[in-house]
Design an enzyme around this catalytic site. Structure first.
Site, mmCIF file in Angstrom:
data_model
loop_
_atom_site.group_PDB
_atom_site.id
_atom_site.type_symbol
_atom_site.label_atom_id
_atom_site.label_comp_id
_atom_site.label_asym_id
_atom_site.label_seq_id
_atom_site.Cartn_x
_atom_site.Cartn_y
_atom_site.Cartn_z
ATOM 1 N N HIS A 109 0.978 -1.391 0.103
ATOM 2 C CA HIS A 109 -0.507 -0.034 -0.230
ATOM 3 C C HIS A 109 1.337 1.032 -0.224
ATOM 4 O O HIS A 109 2.035 1.264 0.686
ATOM 5 C CB HIS A 109 -1.120 -0.306 1.267
ATOM 6 C CG HIS A 109 -1.941 1.268 1.631
ATOM 7 N ND1 HIS A 109 -2.690 0.914 0.793
ATOM 8 C CD2 HIS A 109 -2.271 2.354 1.674
ATOM 9 C CE1 HIS A 109 -3.822 2.304 0.214
ATOM 10 N NE2 HIS A 109 -2.846 2.980 0.638
ATOM 11 N N ASP A 150 -6.962 -3.351 3.409
ATOM 12 C CA ASP A 150 -5.426 -2.770 3.995
ATOM 13 C C ASP A 150 -5.329 -2.768 5.394
ATOM 14 O O ASP A 150 -5.250 -2.079 6.379
ATOM 15 C CB ASP A 150 -5.697 -0.858 3.748
ATOM 16 C CG ASP A 150 -6.039 -0.760 2.546
ATOM 17 O OD1 ASP A 150 -5.293 -2.079 1.544
ATOM 18 O OD2 ASP A 150 -5.945 0.123 1.389
HETATM 19 C C1 GAR Z 1 1.992 1.022 -6.248
HETATM 20 O O1 GAR Z 1 1.498 2.649 -6.091
HETATM 21 C C2 GAR Z 1 0.627 0.179 -5.413
HETATM 22 O O2 GAR Z 1 1.660 0.692 -4.513
HETATM 23 C C3 GAR Z 1 -0.961 1.352 -5.737
HETATM 24 O O3 GAR Z 1 -0.903 0.802 -6.703
HETATM 25 C C4 GAR Z 1 0.642 1.294 -7.115
HETATM 26 C C5 GAR Z 1 0.497 -0.012 -8.601
HETATM 27 O O4 GAR Z 1 1.783 0.587 -9.570
HETATM 28 N N1 GAR Z 1 -1.463 0.549 -5.032
HETATM 29 C C6 GAR Z 1 -2.601 0.505 -4.217
HETATM 30 O O5 GAR Z 1 -2.887 1.951 -4.281
HETATM 31 C C7 GAR Z 1 -3.020 -0.588 -3.500
HETATM 32 N N2 GAR Z 1 -4.301 0.097 -2.567
HETATM 33 P P1 GAR Z 1 2.698 -0.309 -10.298
HETATM 34 O O6 GAR Z 1 1.350 -1.054 -11.584
HETATM 35 O O7 GAR Z 1 3.417 0.709 -11.417
HETATM 36 O O8 GAR Z 1 3.594 -0.913 -9.311
#
Ligand code: GAR
Length: 196
Positions: A109, A150
């Protein structure tokens, strides 16, 4: 022999919804690792870049847009996954799927939980909220997944300072740098600790 190796090995399936930068980093990190292996990527939407990245590595990639969670479970089992990593997965995982991987589903997260978590708090929304609240720090939380969004057991957190004039995009950049640096080694430490 193959089954014996599979039993000893942590076999990770990665679930994604976004661009997949965390998933790519995890795949690179565990390449050739005998204890922890990535067995495939399941995406809740089309992702050509990720699909190509996987195909270059002979790694199964499935676009599951529009599919329900029985498909996620079925493919995870077909690929012999025994751990699930939510690497930017934005759908709420139902209890039946969580219980198929007890204590073996891990999420990242992009904030310091318990703050800025829960429904609607993902990606940009998190960084906008952190920026609006003029927080002095943000960071990442790596946690086990339970039925509450979460709220599973925290495994690791890493913080970064935010400057008073940092906007949401700048906060996101700092948080993403933490993700790329820490997520894979933290998974390695936790999973090999549990399975040793
Ligand atoms: C990341 O920043 C992750 O922490 C977030 O989505 C992004 C995905 O990036 N996750 C959440 O917000 C979960 N609640 P990515 O597809 O480039 O890895």
């Amino acid at each position: 022999m193959l089954n014996f190796v599979a039993e000893m090995q942590a076999q990770l399936i990665l679930f994604i919804s976004g661009g997949g930068s965390n998933a790519r980093q995890i795949i690179r990190y565990f390449k050739g690792n005998e204890r922890v292996k990535v067995v495939g990527v399941l995406s809740s939407k089309a992702n050509l870049e990720m699909e190509q990245f996987c195909s270059q590595r002979q790694l199964p990639f499935h676009n599951l847009q529009g599919k329900d969670f029985t498909t996620y479970l079925q493919i995870s089992q077909e690929l012999n996954a025994n751990w699930v990593v939510l690497a930017g997965f934005l759908k709420k995982v139902p209890a039946e799927l969580i219980s198929a991987f007890p204590e073996r589903m891990i999420n990242i997260h992009p904030a310091l939980l318990p703050n800025y978590g829960g429904a609607g708090m993902y990606g940009q929304h998190v960084h906008l909220a952190v920026s609006a609240a003029k927080e002095a720090f943000s960071g990442i939380s790596i946690h086990l997944v339970n039925e509450e969004f979460d709220k599973g057991k925290l495994l690791f957190q890493h913080a970064v300072a935010i400057m008073p004039n940092d906007n949401a995009a700048e906060i996101e950049q700092k948080v993403r740098a933490l993700e790329i640096k820490h997520f894979a080694p933290d998974l390695d430490a936790y999973i090999t600790g549990v399975t040793k």
